[in-house]
Design an enzyme around this catalytic site. Structure first.
Site, PDB file in Angstrom:
ATOM      1  N   ASP A 176       0.870  -1.176   0.000  1.00 50.55           N
ATOM      2  CA  ASP A 176       0.000   0.000   0.000  1.00 50.55           C
ATOM      3  C   ASP A 176       0.907   1.226   0.000  1.00 50.55           C
ATOM      4  O   ASP A 176       1.669   1.427   0.946  1.00 50.55           O
ATOM      5  CB  ASP A 176      -0.885   0.004   1.264  1.00 50.55           C
ATOM      6  CG  ASP A 176      -1.992   1.048   1.195  1.00 50.55           C
ATOM      7  OD1 ASP A 176      -3.165   0.690   1.443  1.00 50.55           O
ATOM      8  OD2 ASP A 176      -1.688   2.228   0.887  1.00 50.55           O
ATOM      9  N   ALA A 243     -12.572  -5.388  -5.884  1.00 57.06           N
ATOM     10  CA  ALA A 243     -12.425  -3.952  -5.596  1.00 57.06           C
ATOM     11  C   ALA A 243     -13.271  -3.142  -6.571  1.00 57.06           C
ATOM     12  O   ALA A 243     -14.390  -2.729  -6.245  1.00 57.06           O
ATOM     13  CB  ALA A 243     -10.961  -3.552  -5.664  1.00 57.06           C
ATOM     14  N   ARG A 244     -12.762  -2.934  -7.762  1.00 59.72           N
ATOM     15  CA  ARG A 244     -13.452  -2.124  -8.764  1.00 59.72           C
ATOM     16  C   ARG A 244     -13.117  -2.664 -10.128  1.00 59.72           C
ATOM     17  O   ARG A 244     -11.961  -3.035 -10.370  1.00 59.72           O
ATOM     18  CB  ARG A 244     -12.918  -0.677  -8.727  1.00 59.72           C
ATOM     19  CG  ARG A 244     -13.415   0.164  -7.606  1.00 59.72           C
ATOM     20  CD  ARG A 244     -14.830   0.604  -7.876  1.00 59.72           C
ATOM     21  NE  ARG A 244     -15.317   1.398  -6.769  1.00 59.72           N
ATOM     22  CZ  ARG A 244     -15.927   2.558  -6.911  1.00 59.72           C
ATOM     23  NH1 ARG A 244     -16.111   3.059  -8.103  1.00 59.72           N
ATOM     24  NH2 ARG A 244     -16.378   3.205  -5.862  1.00 59.72           N
ATOM     25  N   ASP A 268     -15.563 -10.186  -8.866  1.00 58.04           N
ATOM     26  CA  ASP A 268     -16.854  -9.741  -8.340  1.00 58.04           C
ATOM     27  C   ASP A 268     -17.255  -8.427  -9.009  1.00 58.04           C
ATOM     28  O   ASP A 268     -18.392  -8.000  -8.932  1.00 58.04           O
ATOM     29  CB  ASP A 268     -16.756  -9.550  -6.815  1.00 58.04           C
ATOM     30  CG  ASP A 268     -18.109  -9.213  -6.175  1.00 58.04           C
ATOM     31  OD1 ASP A 268     -19.092  -9.912  -6.478  1.00 58.04           O
ATOM     32  OD2 ASP A 268     -18.179  -8.249  -5.394  1.00 58.04           O
ATOM     33  N   GLU A 273     -19.802  -3.069 -16.279  1.00 58.86           N
ATOM     34  CA  GLU A 273     -20.949  -3.464 -15.461  1.00 58.86           C
ATOM     35  C   GLU A 273     -22.137  -2.640 -15.902  1.00 58.86           C
ATOM     36  O   GLU A 273     -21.972  -1.437 -16.117  1.00 58.86           O
ATOM     37  CB  GLU A 273     -20.669  -3.201 -13.963  1.00 58.86           C
ATOM     38  CG  GLU A 273     -19.960  -4.352 -13.292  1.00 58.86           C
ATOM     39  CD  GLU A 273     -19.756  -4.142 -11.792  1.00 58.86           C
ATOM     40  OE1 GLU A 273     -20.710  -3.717 -11.126  1.00 58.86           O
ATOM     41  OE2 GLU A 273     -18.652  -4.427 -11.307  1.00 58.86           O
ATOM     42  N   HIS A 291     -21.058  -8.646  -8.364  1.00 56.26           N
ATOM     43  CA  HIS A 291     -20.852  -7.509  -7.446  1.00 56.26           C
ATOM     44  C   HIS A 291     -21.653  -7.685  -6.151  1.00 56.26           C
ATOM     45  O   HIS A 291     -22.412  -6.796  -5.749  1.00 56.26           O
ATOM     46  CB  HIS A 291     -21.202  -6.186  -8.133  1.00 56.26           C
ATOM     47  CG  HIS A 291     -20.443  -5.015  -7.572  1.00 56.26           C
ATOM     48  ND1 HIS A 291     -20.051  -3.941  -8.321  1.00 56.26           N
ATOM     49  CD2 HIS A 291     -19.995  -4.760  -6.310  1.00 56.26           C
ATOM     50  CE1 HIS A 291     -19.414  -3.064  -7.547  1.00 56.26           C
ATOM     51  NE2 HIS A 291     -19.372  -3.556  -6.317  1.00 56.26           N
ATOM     52  N   ALA A 294     -20.505  -6.978  -0.839  1.00 52.28           N
ATOM     53  CA  ALA A 294     -21.002  -6.365   0.400  1.00 52.28           C
ATOM     54  C   ALA A 294     -22.390  -6.880   0.770  1.00 52.28           C
ATOM     55  O   ALA A 294     -22.945  -6.491   1.799  1.00 52.28           O
ATOM     56  CB  ALA A 294     -21.070  -4.849   0.215  1.00 52.28           C
TER      57      ALA A 294
END
Ligand code: NAD
Length: 316
Positions: A176, A243-244, A268, A273, A291, A294
């Site tokens: 990171d 993530a994205r 995911d 999308e 997706h 969550a």
């Protein structure tokens, strides 16, 4: 005071708000009727997920609105800066779903490591006629225990993923650019805690050392994983992107699966999308979800309670 939860809210969230004396309305008001509804019913708090848009028109036309709350993370559907300029508080719940996303990643990794994504497709079709063939085809699974997981992006979800990995007996390495070290507490059912301090290392070292790689970075301009990064990875690596869309180059990923560099990958999120490339959907090397990282009952509960806590602390 009245709260309109236009895209729904968990029962636990409703109870927390009602206990504090709020009236919670869970009717879904159509977008074009929202301004009238808010003004006629004197709504003080508007709660949304991703469906309802809260643009300048609503903020301008509803002067009694005090808080706009987003259950979840992304606030693309709200004119956040504009609302804040007008004195309306905007809140969200960034931490509520971290553990849910982490568990989804592990669902995918365990599935890929034991060919569950294949077996679940093939058993209904050929489980009775070709049982032994399938048994042989799925025989060379691997365990996650003792393997190294590399985490790219060591924020909330990256750290939640690290905790699940440590619990599963994996070695954790992380990259990171904005964080040198993270302090993690693993909590067990009987109250015991084990503490880990994990220092981040370079991206190149993470890519070199990892048997499993999981991305937990925000959306960004360039790919975080592209052809160059695949070349550095171990042969037979597993990789997950929850993530994205757009942080992994999907074309390079398919090539890396075809060449055998990547043993299996989980997606995911997708560059396109809600209509991902058919080459991804049909690829047998991929374990796929729409997706839903969550999307757990527990995350929804935490979202409701987190929103209620913030509303009560702002408005009393
Ligand atoms: N799949 C789902 O349903 C789902 C649900 C919630 C969030 N998400 C996504 O998960 C991602 C992470 O969320 P979070 O709550 O952990 O965010 P966060 O802000 O807590 O953590 C992100 C971390 O990534 C780091 N980072 C930024 N650029 C990087 C790079 N190039 N390489 C490595 N690290 C980098 C940041 O320093 C930060 O520590 C976001 O993209 C979010 O949209 C997905």
């Amino acid at each position: 005071m009245k709260v309109l939860a236009n895209d729904g809210i968990s029962q636990s969230g409703i109870e927390a708000l009602e206990k504090a004396g709020y009236e919670v309305i869970t009717t879904t008001v159509a977008q074009e009727q929202l301004i009238n509804y808010i003004n006629e019913n004197d709504i003080a708090v508007l709660l949304v997920r991703s469906a309802t848009k809260v643009r300048k028109d609503i903020i301008d036309a509803c002067p009694n609105l005090k808080i706009i709350g987003r259950g979840g993370v992304g606030m693309d559907n709200i004119d956040v800066e504009y609302a804040r300029e007008k004195g309306v508080k905007v809140i969200n719940t960034p931490a509520a779903s971290s553990h849910s996303v982490a568990e989804l990643v592990f669902g995918h990794f365990y599935s890929l490591a034991r060919f569950l994504h294949h077996a679940n497709r093939e058993m209904p079709l050929e489980g009775d006629s070709k049982f032994k063939v399938l048994k042989k085809a799925y025989a060379k699974g691997i365990e996650l225990k003792g393997k190294t997981i590399g985490i790219l992006g060591f924020g909330r979800i990256g750290q939640a993923t690290a905790k699940v990995a440590l619990g599963a007996g994996m070695k954790v390495v992380a990259f990171d650019p904005f964080l040198d070290e993270a302090s993690l507490d693993l909590e067990f059912f009987d109250g015991q805690k084990v503490h880990f301090d994990i220092k981040t290392i370079s991206k190149e070292e993470v890519l070199k050392q990892s048997d499993f790689i999981s991305l937990h970075v925000p959306a960004q301009k360039d790919y975080v994983i592209d052809t160059k990064e695949f070349e550095i990875m171990k042969d037979g690596v597993f990789i997950a992107n929850a993530a994205r869309g757009g942080v992994v180059n999907e074309v390079a990923l398919v090539k890396a699966i075809e060449s055998g560099k990547v043993a299996g990958a989980a997606l995911d999120v997708f560059e396109k999308e809600p209509s991902p490339e058919i080459q991804l959907l049909m690829n047998p090397g991929l374990s796929l979800t729409p997706h839903t990282g969550a999307a757990t009952n527990e995350a929804q509960d935490r979202i409701g309670v987190e929103l209620a806590t913030q509303i009560v602390s702002i408005l009393g």
